[in-house]
Design an enzyme around this catalytic site. Structure first.
Site, PDB file in Angstrom:
ATOM      1  N   ASP A 150       1.114  -1.205  -0.549  1.00 19.23           N
ATOM      2  CA  ASP A 150       0.142  -0.161  -0.155  1.00 19.23           C
ATOM      3  C   ASP A 150       0.481   1.082  -0.039  1.00 19.23           C
ATOM      4  O   ASP A 150       2.103   1.001   0.824  1.00 19.23           O
ATOM      5  CB  ASP A 150      -0.923   0.075   1.162  1.00 19.23           C
ATOM      6  N   ARG A 151      -0.017   2.003  -0.431  1.00 16.48           N
ATOM      7  CA  ARG A 151       1.263   3.497  -0.718  1.00 16.48           C
ATOM      8  C   ARG A 151       1.908   3.934   0.133  1.00 16.48           C
ATOM      9  O   ARG A 151       2.361   4.808   0.808  1.00 16.48           O
ATOM     10  CB  ARG A 151       0.751   4.758  -1.253  1.00 16.48           C
TER      11      ARG A 151
END
Length: 312
Positions: A143-144
């Protein structure tokens, strides 16, 4: 400015594209094209492989001829090349590199690839810094907002090995997470199926749902604090937002999680200096063909996360 109208292209698949899905191949060939456009071209039959219509999951073979329709990409000239400082910064995150593998300690806040308003993610930055590595690809995703160990392959053969190892559950992925609240147990096995939903706003949210995909996370307590618990999470399956949703499902969401977390706990910890998701991909371990010992990679916690623990 190039005012020539775009033309139909016929691209012969080489070693770099051998075994790649057609949707991913098109995203690489049509730099800057939104995913939705690529899937629309496939659905309408405008993309052909060896003169036949294909679905998005079709795997290409070296020698296939792909018809790519004319697409005007206004964004390509605008985005150009990533800034030199961004390339230098990502180079500092490299943990290991040889002729097949590249492992980095990804920063929080950096997407793994561009899209939806982000010009450059990890893959674009690393390709810009290594223009000769024609086959560089992500082997999995983070995930970012999650930091830590991220695997990339420099050859199609290495990518296939990493994907196979992950399918067989032979890549050990261990994460560190700081959870809001307490557990009495030292270990928890969470087997709760997960389903992706897209909200009206377009935001993706994952929920525990009996009709979802099988998901399994193993949690182990490392340290207990007065109002938080530091755990190690090991992924047994690799679903989107898996650790975050399983932690929420247990009633102890990850601190700093804006999507699945506890707003009040997040506010309290922001005052203590936690301004991001406390989830870090701490280590990777996997075997390799003809190699007697497995690869083991570890990424240290950022100073920001370490300071939060020190204050606790």
């Amino acid at each position: 400015m190039n005012h020539n109208p775009p033309r139909v292209r016929h691209v012969t698949v080489d070693e770099r594209g051998d075994g790649q899905r057609i949707d991913n191949f098109l995203l690489r060939e049509l730099k800057g094209a939104p995913r939705a456009l690529v899937y629309r071209l496939l659905r309408k039959g405008e993309v052909r492989v060896n003169k036949g219509r294909v679905k998005a999951g079709r795997k290409l073979v070296a020698g296939d001829v792909v018809r790519i329709p004319p697409v005007r990409l206004a964004d390509v000239s605008r985005t150009g090349m990533p800034a030199e400082r961004k390339i230098k910064r990502i180079e500092k995150t490299v943990i290991y590199e040889d002729n097949l593998l590249l492992i980095i300690n990804k920063d929080s806040g950096l997407a793994v690839h561009g899209g939806s308003g982000i010009s450059f993610g990890v893959i674009e930055l690393l390709r810009a810094s290594r223009p000769d590595e024609k086959a560089l690809e992500l082997a999995h995703r983070l995930d970012r907002d999650t930091s830590g160990c991220l695997m990339l392959a420099k050859k199609r053969s290495a990518l296939r090995i990493l994907q196979q190892l992950q399918r067989e559950g032979r890549v050990r992925k261990r994460y560190l997470a700081l959870l809001s609240g307490h557990w009495n147990k030292d270990r928890q096995q969470v087997r709760a199926p997960l389903k992706k939903n897209t909200l009206k706003s377009g935001e993706r949210v994952v929920r525990v749902d009996a009709s979802g995909k099988d998901a399994h996370t193993e949690f182990r307590v490392l340290k207990r604090f007065s109002n938080a618990t530091l755990v190690e999470a090991e992924l047994k399956t690799g679903r989107t937002h898996q650790i975050r949703v399983h932690a929420q499902y247990l009633g102890t969401p990850i601190l700093g999680d804006e999507k699945y977390g506890d707003d009040q706990a997040n506010r309290d910890f922001r005052k203590r200096g936690l301004k991001r998701l406390f989830l870090h991909a701490a280590s990777l371990r996997f075997p390799w063909p003809d190699k007697p010992e497995p690869y083991v990679f570890a990424a240290p916690l950022s100073s920001e996360l370490q300071q939060v623990l020190d204050k606790l």
